[in-house]
Design an enzyme around this catalytic site. Structure first.
Site, PDB file in Angstrom:
ATOM      1  N   GLN A  75       9.137  25.260  -2.794  1.00 57.29           N
ATOM      2  CA  GLN A  75      10.556  25.101  -3.102  1.00 57.29           C
ATOM      3  C   GLN A  75      11.313  24.657  -1.856  1.00 57.29           C
ATOM      4  OE1 GLN A  75      10.345  29.227  -5.401  1.00 57.29           O
ATOM      5  NE2 GLN A  75      12.457  28.519  -5.319  1.00 57.29           N
ATOM      6  N   PHE A 105      10.129  30.347  -9.040  1.00 57.94           N
ATOM      7  CA  PHE A 105      10.824  31.628  -9.278  1.00 57.94           C
ATOM      8  C   PHE A 105      11.183  32.357  -7.990  1.00 57.94           C
ATOM      9  CE2 PHE A 105       7.796  30.945 -12.853  1.00 57.94           C
ATOM     10  CZ  PHE A 105       8.727  30.531 -13.785  1.00 57.94           C
ATOM     11  N   ARG A 108      22.216  40.131  -0.659  1.00 56.36           N
ATOM     12  CA  ARG A 108      22.642  39.831  -2.032  1.00 56.36           C
ATOM     13  C   ARG A 108      22.669  41.109  -2.885  1.00 56.36           C
ATOM     14  NH1 ARG A 108      23.895  35.420  -5.283  1.00 56.36           N
ATOM     15  NH2 ARG A 108      23.330  33.791  -3.798  1.00 56.36           N
ATOM     16  N   GLU A 150      19.491  31.663 -12.119  1.00 60.18           N
ATOM     17  CA  GLU A 150      19.210  33.081 -11.951  1.00 60.18           C
ATOM     18  C   GLU A 150      19.989  34.027 -12.863  1.00 60.18           C
ATOM     19  OE1 GLU A 150      19.907  32.443  -7.657  1.00 60.18           O
ATOM     20  OE2 GLU A 150      18.224  33.798  -7.394  1.00 60.18           O
TER      21      GLU A 150
HETATM   22  N1  LUZ Z   1      17.819  32.132  -1.104  1.00 59.08           N
HETATM   23  C1  LUZ Z   1      18.502  32.207   0.045  1.00 59.08           C
HETATM   24  C2  LUZ Z   1      18.326  32.559  -2.264  1.00 59.08           C
HETATM   25  O1  LUZ Z   1      17.981  31.838   1.078  1.00 59.08           O
HETATM   26  N2  LUZ Z   1      19.755  32.670   0.018  1.00 59.08           N
HETATM   27  C3  LUZ Z   1      20.357  33.104  -1.097  1.00 59.08           C
HETATM   28  O2  LUZ Z   1      21.505  33.528  -1.068  1.00 59.08           O
HETATM   29  C4  LUZ Z   1      19.621  33.062  -2.292  1.00 59.08           C
HETATM   30  N3  LUZ Z   1      20.134  33.514  -3.421  1.00 59.08           N
HETATM   31  C5  LUZ Z   1      19.404  33.484  -4.522  1.00 59.08           C
HETATM   32  C6  LUZ Z   1      18.132  32.987  -4.481  1.00 59.08           C
HETATM   33  N4  LUZ Z   1      17.599  32.523  -3.371  1.00 59.08           N
HETATM   34 MO1  MOS Z   2      15.195  31.672  -5.635  1.00 58.64          MO
HETATM   35  S1  MOS Z   2      15.032  33.683  -5.858  1.00 58.64           S
HETATM   36  O1  MOS Z   2      16.584  31.080  -6.070  1.00 58.64           O
HETATM   37  O2  MOS Z   2      14.028  30.911  -4.849  1.00 58.64           O
END
Ligand code: LUZ
Ligand code: MOS
Length: 768
Positions: free
Chosen positions: A191, A222, A304, A706
């Site tokens: 990703q 995911f 988060r 999400e």
């Molecule tokens: N990844 C990240 C995330 O590096 N920062 C975030 O705030 C975040 N939020 C949701 C999913 N991946």
């Molecule tokens: Mo994510 S948990 O947005 O890679």
């Protein structure tokens, strides 16, 4: 517009990492992982493996030409173990052989000489011993310490949620080969192509410009490939660089399950204060995050959790503290929701407990405390364009909540051995990377002389349909057919310094960049048209590939326009940069404006429990979701359905069990149960809330990746309510997942006892 990948997927024609044709001379790699969860690595016995058939080389930490370090936020994670091992399965050595089978067979012949050290698997134990990844953080609003005195009711308790395996269908992997001039090209199932590039360069001791990372698509991510694809990409690249040969490394499922991190398990303490009329007045919560053996993304996930500690409720006095606890499990990582679901599970548990103690339905408490415009989140951002109330009321009316509850009550009165439970699950999720700087993206758009268009962005297609969205944005903005537009593979040489495809923000960030680039090209082409046709630029437009002047067809169309522009030496390429406006966060105050906007929605969930067996069905989920102005409703509905079922799986059946030695016991799909087609609620009703969307959302279509996962929390509380319909005297512990085993334990708990229902506890016989 349909998902452009759909036809390729169902025909088996879509190309994934493992479909890339293998070059002659390619070596295959397999990883030797630590057999112990913690210890001093005294040495390795490699002789037998070196002599095994087909083995070409075995690489260890000593062979790393650059820095043996892949930690993203905190530099605490070696690529290959050196000196110590910190979790079972931690990569220690890489075997390279002529075939995959030979590499894997040779791994079995390696022995590690390890002096064991104490193993910690429990985050509270780690915290007590000062084993923290980063210092704890606290978000504050008002003053709970003084507010308790004003509360008519104060309840206290504990809530635990388990980890979750990502179970992307395509396991982690990479294919790397040396390129001209001493570089390396890495095809990675990631990703975050830039993360793979950056850490590979660090490991090789070379510049990022010598490392090219290319991603066509992923068979699911995911969050599991936001950070943790890096290990496998860097290992393959290391071998390719050292041996000057193409190297392929694809994890077998079993290695993927035991070596990679998962959703963070959390254990949390809460204290909730309410007024006599059920207003939430004060909330104190302490989160113990099980980070695993290295930081990975844990500090960001922790943050988060704090951002979402109050879910979609306004509480005037809040103190939320979070510890990121170092244990000897594989480093836990991003997983859809990124700590948000864990935080929301605790406030929902606190509300459920309050409801039970006060003898009111939980939804009475939920409904009376929904966020409203003008209020403030504990992190200082004002509540604006809030749809918490609208989505709740729409769900309440559309699904006739009162009538539905009456039906459930009537069913329960009629049935002795089957009981139903209903739960309402409202959500609020903040959209943006919480690390402000990550909210940027770029797009490179080429118009070719035949009028076709190629687009590169930093977005990674992982099944979520982002490529289809990007094409739609380009086609709309340019005024042409989508069939003319192609989305290129994501490649670090075309679009650099990308944020990972994550945080639900990929379509917004990259889409805005595509929109900007296409707008600029359209303006440029129309200025050329105005000059070429000697017309007024104002009023010129492109629609369905036809150039319009004040709404009527002009003498040119898209193809002619592009061609004449080329001959006039007008640039047909544009590169745009987008940065989300107005974001900031001051971590010293824990206040700011971290999110571009919030996504809201409300789900109503019904479950039926078989009170003899402890089994259950989540029969119906009906939800109202704030999509804004969706321009790909089919894709967006799919995200809701998938997210919901994934959330239900986390809350009900997916149970990760590590033993005291830090060994994953549920390490195969025979022991780790995930939702299948039969787990999907028979009634799954997704209603689109009519809202204007948000200007920071791409084409006003709000982020959808999400948020829906958190509707799955409703499944937990619906099942719990059904258990309590059978045994009103029992208060099952808040411990997710609520497996049939735990349900059965609660159903037959001794009278008057709060069923603690730990995972390993066995149910008394059903005879009682
Ligand atoms: N990844 C990240 C995330 O590096 N920062 C975030 O705030 C975040 N939020 C949701 C999913 N991946
Ligand atoms: Mo994510 S948990 O947005 O890679």
């Amino acid at each position: 517009m349909h998902n452009l990948d759909a036809a390729g997927h169902v025909r088996g024609e879509s190309q994934y990492l493992d479909d890339i044709p293998v070059q002659r001379g390619t070596l295959h790699a397999a990883v030797f992982g630590s057999p112990l969860a913690h210890g001093v690595l005294d040495g390795l016995s490699l002789q037998a493996a070196r002599r095994a058939p087909g083995v070409v080389r075995i690489l260890t930490a000593e062979d790393i030409p650059g820095e043996n370090q892949i930690g993203g936020i905190v530099p605490d994670e070696p690529l290959l173990a050196e000196g110590h091992v910190h979790f079972q399965g931690q990569p220690v050595a890489l075997v390279l052989a002529e075939t995959e089978a030979q590499a894997r067979a040779a791994v079995q012949l390696i022995e590690a000489d390890i002096t064991p050290l104490p193993v910690i698997t429990d985050p509270r134990v780690a915290q007590a011993q000062g084993e923290l990844i980063v210092p704890p953080r606290t978000f504050r609003l008002g003053d709970p310490a003084t507010a308790w005195a004003d509360c008519a009711h104060v309840i206290e308790g504990t809530a635990d949620s388990g980890g979750q395996e990502h179970l992307y269908i395509e396991t982690q992997g990479a294919y790397a080969y040396p390129t001209d001039g001493g570089g390396v090209r890495v095809h990675s199932s990631t990703q975050g192509p830039t993360a793979v590039q950056r850490h590979t360069a660090r490991v090789l001791g070379t510049g990022m410009h010598k490392v090219e990372v290319d991603v066509v698509r992923l068979g699911g991510g995911f969050g599991g490939k936001e950070d943790q694809a890096t290990t496998w990409g860097a290992l393959a690249a290391l071998a390719a660089y050292v041996l000057k040969k193409p190297v392929k490394l694809v994890l077998p499922r079993h290695d993927d399950l035991r070596m990679t991190g998962k959703r963070h398990p959390y254990s949390s303490d809460f204290k909730l204060g309410l007024s006599a009329d059920l207003q939430l007045l004060a909330y104190e919560v302490t989160f113990y995050q099980n980070a695993g053996a290295a930081a990975d993304l844990s500090p960001a996930v922790l943050e988060r959790t704090l951002f979402h500690a109050c879910n979609t409720y306004f509480i005037p006095n809040v103190r939320a503290t979070a510890y990121s606890c170092r244990t000897n499990l594989p480093p836990n990582t991003a997983f859809r929701g990124f700590g948000g679901p864990q935080g929301m599970f605790v406030i929902e548990s606190a509300i459920a407990q309050a409801a039970e103690q006060l003898g009111v339905p939980a939804y009475e408490i939920q409904r009376r405390n929904l966020l409203q415009d003008g209020q403030v989140f504990p992190y200082g951002q004002r509540v604006e364009a809030c749809n918490a109330g609208l989505s709740w009321q729409t769900a309440e009316q559309k699904f006739d909540l009162a009538g539905w509850q009456a039906e459930v009550d009537a069913f329960n009165a009629r049935n002795a051995t089957k009981k139903r439970g209903l739960a309402v699950m409202p959500i609020c999720f903040g959209i943006s990377f919480t690390k402000t700087a990550m909210n940027q993206a770029r797009a490179l758009v080429h118009i070719y002389t035949d009028g076709s268009v190629g687009i590169s962005t930093g977005a990674v297609e992982m099944g979520q349909g982002v490529n289809t969205k990007m094409i739609q944005v380009a086609a709309r903005t340019l005024g042409i057919n989508a069939s003319r537009v192609r989305l290129e593979a994501t490649n670090t040489t075309r679009v650099a310094n990308t944020s990972p495809s994550a945080a639900s923000a990929t379509a917004d960030l990259n889409g805005k960049a595509v929109e900007m680039a296409c707008r600029e090209l359209r303006t440029r082409l129309l200025r050329h048209a105005a000059e070429d046709l000697q017309m007024n630029y104002e009023g010129l437009d492109i629609h369905d590939e036809q150039v319009l002047a004040a709404g009527t067809p002009a003498e040119t169309n898209w193809e002619k326009l592009v061609s004449t522009a080329y001959w006039k030496r007008v640039s047909l390429t544009e590169n745009a940069h987008y940065a989300t406006p107005d974001l900031w966060f001051d971590a010293s105050q824990e206040k700011g404006h971290p999110f571009a906007y919030h996504v809201y929605g409300t789900a109503v969930v019904q479950a039926t429990v078989d009170a003899v067996r402890g089994t259950y069905d989540v029969d119906a989920v009906r939800l109202v979701h704030d999509f804004g102005q969706s321009f790909t409703p089919g894709i967006d509905r799919g995200q809701i359905e998938g997210g919901l079922v994934q959330g239900l799986g986390w809350m009900t059946m997916e149970e990760l069990i590590y033993n005291a030695d830090g060994r994953l016991l549920s390490n195969a799909l025979s022991t780790y149960k995930v939702p299948d087609l039969y787990s999907v609620p028979a009634v799954l009703d997704v209603e689109f809330l009519e809202t204007p969307g948000h200007p920071n959302a791409i084409l006003r279509a709000k982020a959808v990746g999400e948020p829906p996962l958190m509707y799955g929390l409703g499944g937990y509380f619906a099942i719990r309510n059904a258990v309590r319909a059978f045994r009103p005297d029992v208060r099952p512990a808040f411990s997710a997942p609520i497996t049939p085993e735990k349900v059965l334990t609660s159903l037959y708990a001794p009278a008057g006892v709060s069923a603690a229902a730990p995972a390993a506890q066995h149910a008394p016989t059903a005879a009682s």
